[in-house]
Design a protein around this motif. Structure first.
Motif, PDB file in Angstrom:
ATOM      1  N   THR A  23       0.967  -1.041  -0.068  1.00  0.00           N
ATOM      2  CA  THR A  23       0.008   0.023   0.162  1.00  0.00           C
ATOM      3  C   THR A  23       0.861   1.136  -0.048  1.00  0.00           C
ATOM      4  N   ARG A  24       1.896   1.264   0.785  1.00  0.00           N
ATOM      5  CA  ARG A  24       2.720   2.454   0.962  1.00  0.00           C
ATOM      6  C   ARG A  24       3.617   2.674  -0.351  1.00  0.00           C
ATOM      7  N   TYR A  25       3.771   1.621  -1.033  1.00  0.00           N
ATOM      8  CA  TYR A  25       4.552   1.908  -2.334  1.00  0.00           C
ATOM      9  C   TYR A  25       3.572   2.547  -3.382  1.00  0.00           C
ATOM     10  N   LEU A  26       2.297   2.262  -3.373  1.00  0.00           N
ATOM     11  CA  LEU A  26       1.405   2.944  -4.218  1.00  0.00           C
ATOM     12  C   LEU A  26       1.191   4.413  -4.036  1.00  0.00           C
ATOM     13  N   ILE A  27       0.964   4.414  -2.461  1.00  0.00           N
ATOM     14  CA  ILE A  27       0.778   5.747  -1.919  1.00  0.00           C
ATOM     15  C   ILE A  27       1.922   6.885  -2.347  1.00  0.00           C
ATOM     16  N   GLU A  28       3.064   6.245  -2.246  1.00  0.00           N
ATOM     17  CA  GLU A  28       4.614   7.066  -2.333  1.00  0.00           C
ATOM     18  C   GLU A  28       4.524   7.649  -3.937  1.00  0.00           C
ATOM     19  N   MET A  29       3.879   6.633  -4.634  1.00  0.00           N
ATOM     20  CA  MET A  29       3.832   7.184  -6.240  1.00  0.00           C
ATOM     21  C   MET A  29       2.687   7.929  -6.549  1.00  0.00           C
ATOM     22  N   GLY A  30       1.824   8.636  -5.541  1.00  0.00           N
ATOM     23  CA  GLY A  30       0.963   9.474  -5.694  1.00  0.00           C
ATOM     24  C   GLY A  30      -0.527   8.824  -5.954  1.00  0.00           C
ATOM     25  N   HIS A  31      -0.643   7.634  -5.829  1.00  0.00           N
ATOM     26  CA  HIS A  31      -1.908   7.064  -5.859  1.00  0.00           C
ATOM     27  C   HIS A  31      -2.802   7.257  -4.616  1.00  0.00           C
ATOM     28  N   ARG A  32      -3.950   7.963  -4.736  1.00  0.00           N
ATOM     29  CA  ARG A  32      -4.842   8.386  -3.584  1.00  0.00           C
ATOM     30  C   ARG A  32      -6.126   7.739  -3.508  1.00  0.00           C
ATOM     31  N   HIS A  33      -6.436   6.972  -4.611  1.00  0.00           N
ATOM     32  CA  HIS A  33      -7.750   6.339  -4.517  1.00  0.00           C
ATOM     33  C   HIS A  33      -7.382   4.704  -5.271  1.00  0.00           C
ATOM     34  N   LEU A  34      -7.536   3.905  -4.086  1.00  0.00           N
ATOM     35  CA  LEU A  34      -6.920   2.613  -4.333  1.00  0.00           C
ATOM     36  C   LEU A  34      -8.203   1.538  -4.260  1.00  0.00           C
ATOM     37  N   ALA A  35      -7.724   0.161  -4.568  1.00  0.00           N
ATOM     38  CA  ALA A  35      -8.735  -0.783  -4.612  1.00  0.00           C
ATOM     39  C   ALA A  35      -7.803  -1.931  -3.762  1.00  0.00           C
ATOM     40  N   TYR A  36      -8.543  -2.741  -3.180  1.00  0.00           N
ATOM     41  CA  TYR A  36      -8.012  -3.700  -2.377  1.00  0.00           C
ATOM     42  C   TYR A  36      -8.762  -5.058  -2.591  1.00  0.00           C
ATOM     43  N   GLY A  58      -9.089   7.733   3.933  1.00  0.00           N
ATOM     44  CA  GLY A  58     -10.269   6.917   4.746  1.00  0.00           C
ATOM     45  C   GLY A  58     -11.005   6.206   3.908  1.00  0.00           C
ATOM     46  N   PRO A  59     -12.227   5.922   4.507  1.00  0.00           N
ATOM     47  CA  PRO A  59     -13.078   4.812   3.700  1.00  0.00           C
ATOM     48  C   PRO A  59     -13.647   5.146   2.333  1.00  0.00           C
ATOM     49  N   ASP A  60     -13.569   6.602   1.904  1.00  0.00           N
ATOM     50  CA  ASP A  60     -13.833   7.047   0.616  1.00  0.00           C
ATOM     51  C   ASP A  60     -12.779   6.845  -0.244  1.00  0.00           C
ATOM     52  N   ASP A  61     -11.646   6.574   0.260  1.00  0.00           N
ATOM     53  CA  ASP A  61     -10.324   6.682  -0.817  1.00  0.00           C
ATOM     54  C   ASP A  61     -10.121   5.281  -1.169  1.00  0.00           C
ATOM     55  N   PHE A  62     -11.004   4.269  -1.108  1.00  0.00           N
ATOM     56  CA  PHE A  62     -10.454   2.975  -1.577  1.00  0.00           C
ATOM     57  C   PHE A  62     -11.984   2.191  -1.921  1.00  0.00           C
ATOM     58  N   VAL A  63     -11.997   1.155  -2.520  1.00  0.00           N
ATOM     59  CA  VAL A  63     -12.918   0.163  -2.947  1.00  0.00           C
ATOM     60  C   VAL A  63     -12.305  -1.274  -2.493  1.00  0.00           C
ATOM     61  N   ARG A  64     -13.205  -2.106  -2.085  1.00  0.00           N
ATOM     62  CA  ARG A  64     -12.744  -3.352  -1.672  1.00  0.00           C
ATOM     63  C   ARG A  64     -13.582  -4.424  -2.554  1.00  0.00           C
ATOM     64  N   PHE A  65     -12.760  -5.430  -3.192  1.00  0.00           N
ATOM     65  CA  PHE A  65     -13.387  -6.419  -3.983  1.00  0.00           C
ATOM     66  C   PHE A  65     -13.212  -7.691  -3.133  1.00  0.00           C
ATOM     67  N   GLU A  66     -14.100  -8.465  -3.120  1.00  0.00           N
ATOM     68  CA  GLU A  66     -13.918  -9.891  -2.330  1.00  0.00           C
ATOM     69  C   GLU A  66     -13.258 -10.740  -3.177  1.00  0.00           C
ATOM     70  N   GLY A  67     -12.550 -11.668  -2.571  1.00  0.00           N
ATOM     71  CA  GLY A  67     -11.673 -12.558  -3.472  1.00  0.00           C
ATOM     72  C   GLY A  67     -11.356 -13.908  -2.824  1.00  0.00           C
ATOM     73  N   ASN A  68     -10.738 -14.697  -3.427  1.00  0.00           N
ATOM     74  CA  ASN A  68     -10.446 -16.125  -2.815  1.00  0.00           C
ATOM     75  C   ASN A  68      -9.104 -16.698  -3.202  1.00  0.00           C
ATOM     76  N   TYR A  69      -8.281 -15.539  -3.493  1.00  0.00           N
ATOM     77  CA  TYR A  69      -6.716 -16.139  -3.828  1.00  0.00           C
ATOM     78  C   TYR A  69      -6.791 -17.082  -5.330  1.00  0.00           C
ATOM     79  N   ASP A  70      -7.717 -16.814  -5.977  1.00  0.00           N
ATOM     80  CA  ASP A  70      -7.690 -17.588  -7.237  1.00  0.00           C
ATOM     81  C   ASP A  70      -7.863 -16.838  -8.378  1.00  0.00           C
ATOM     82  N   PHE A  71      -7.744 -17.168  -9.773  1.00  0.00           N
ATOM     83  CA  PHE A  71      -7.639 -16.570 -10.900  1.00  0.00           C
ATOM     84  C   PHE A  71      -9.122 -15.972 -11.091  1.00  0.00           C
TER      85      PHE A  71
END
Length: 346
Positions: free
Chosen positions: A180-193, A220-233
């Motif tokens: 997460t830090r790597y992306l933020i340090e490159m200027g990304h302010r709206h992330l997905a998880y 904060g919460p308005d700055d990211f989107v969460r996608f559910e996953g299962n570790y697979d393709f």
């Protein structure tokens, strides 16, 4: 209930268990070897006494006659990730092979009670010297688990459901913060998880790391989107399709596995989204295929071989009766910077 120190447990004898449970030594032996032949109430008293005293069935005495099995059970969990675990298993195989031990694989992913029964019977029958568990679940059947045998057990990649089982782990929270830090340090302010399975040991550690790094950057919460996953393709594809439907798309993506990251990247690129010009992606695991996709995948490289070999070496020490190992051994992951992540536009 807390288990005793292994050095104290070694002093407990079958007669001690029989007295504590109020039964004969023959009943104790029958309950541990053939639990279905013992009344449930009696069986539970015996198992409780075994746990309280830390009793280990004297498998060694039987093996003096037949020879030690020199076999270790390796249990693979229900949520498999073959590209990741292949190198962990190689580390296990090399370390055990050098010590003259064979590996017996137990797969909990086939959803078959007979498999767990077979594994439990093997353990209580004295055919196994120790177990490595690549999951937080352990084989259990008929009211007993391999933990009840007192056999040496070491967990790898996740803490096992059981008292005082040593574990060899990567610091998932620290690693996810680094993504997460790597992306933020490159200027990304709206992330997905892109998350792992709900309740999964690693996911429980990683998501707080993601949130903590966002908070440290004032997001904060308005700055990211969460996608559910299962570790697979498949869940990476689903996350990519959900991403494409968003009005406001994140510019940086933290994925909890390389498989999901690769599938996500292919899905959005097929729709014309450029990586990393439009979206930067960071994976987690360091599987080999990440070096060969286009663009190459920036990822957290886990020390997979070392996870396996370290767990095996700890188990071998326990089998030999050496001093009790640390409760948790933590290995470091490393951020491998490749082509799928770059500066945010603007």
């Amino acid at each position: 209930m807390q288990r005793r120190d292994p050095r104290e447990a070694a002093k407990a004898r079958i007669g001690d268990v029989a007295r504590a449970a109020g039964v004969s030594t023959a009943t104790v032996s029958r309950a541990l070897t053939f639990p279905d032949r013992v009344l449930e109430e009696t069986r539970e008293r015996v198992f409780a006494a075994v746990r309280q005293l830390g009793y280990t069935p004297n498998v060694a005495a039987r093996q003096l006659r037949a020879g030690s099995s020199r076999t270790v059970l390796v249990v693979v969990g229900k949520r498999r990730n073959p590209p990741f675990f292949s190198e962990v298993l190689r580390g296990i195989d090399v370390a055990l092979g050098q010590a003259g031990y064979s590996v017996l694989m137990g797969n909990l992913g086939i959803h078959d009670d007979n498999t767990e029964k077979h594994l439990v019977d093997l353990v209580f029958g004295g055919f196994i010297d120790g177990a490595l568990v690549l999951s937080n679940a352990v084989p259990a059947y008929g009211g007993r688990s391999i933990i009840d045998s007192g056999m040496p057990i070491v967990a790898i990649c996740a803490e096992a459901d059981g008292p005082n089982i040593p574990a060899v782990l990567v610091d998932d929270e620290v690693c996810c913060r680094a993504q997460t830090r790597y992306l933020i340090e490159m200027g990304h302010r709206h992330l997905a998880y892109i998350a792992g399975p709900e309740g999964n040991f690693n996911e429980v550690e990683r998501y707080p790391g993601f949130l903590a790094e966002l908070a440290a950057a004032g997001l904060g919460p308005d700055d990211f989107v969460r996608f559910e996953g299962n570790y697979d393709f498949a869940s990476g594809v689903a996350a990519g399709e959900a991403f494409l439907k968003l009005e406001r798309r994140p510019t940086g993506v933290v994925s909890c596995s390389d498989e999901m990251a690769i599938a996500f990247m292919k899905t959005i690129r097929r729709a014309g989204v450029r990586v990393p010009e439009d979206v930067s992606i960071v994976g987690f695991d360091g599987i080999e295929i990440g070096e060969y996709v286009e663009p190459t995948l920036t990822t957290i490289r886990q020390p997979r071989f070392e996870l396996g070999s370290t767990g095996a070496e700890i188990l071998l020490g326990m089998i030999k009766g050496e001093a009790a190992p640390p409760r948790v051994t933590v290995l470091k992951g490393e951020l491998d910077k490749r082509d799928s992540a770059g500066p945010a536009r603007g």
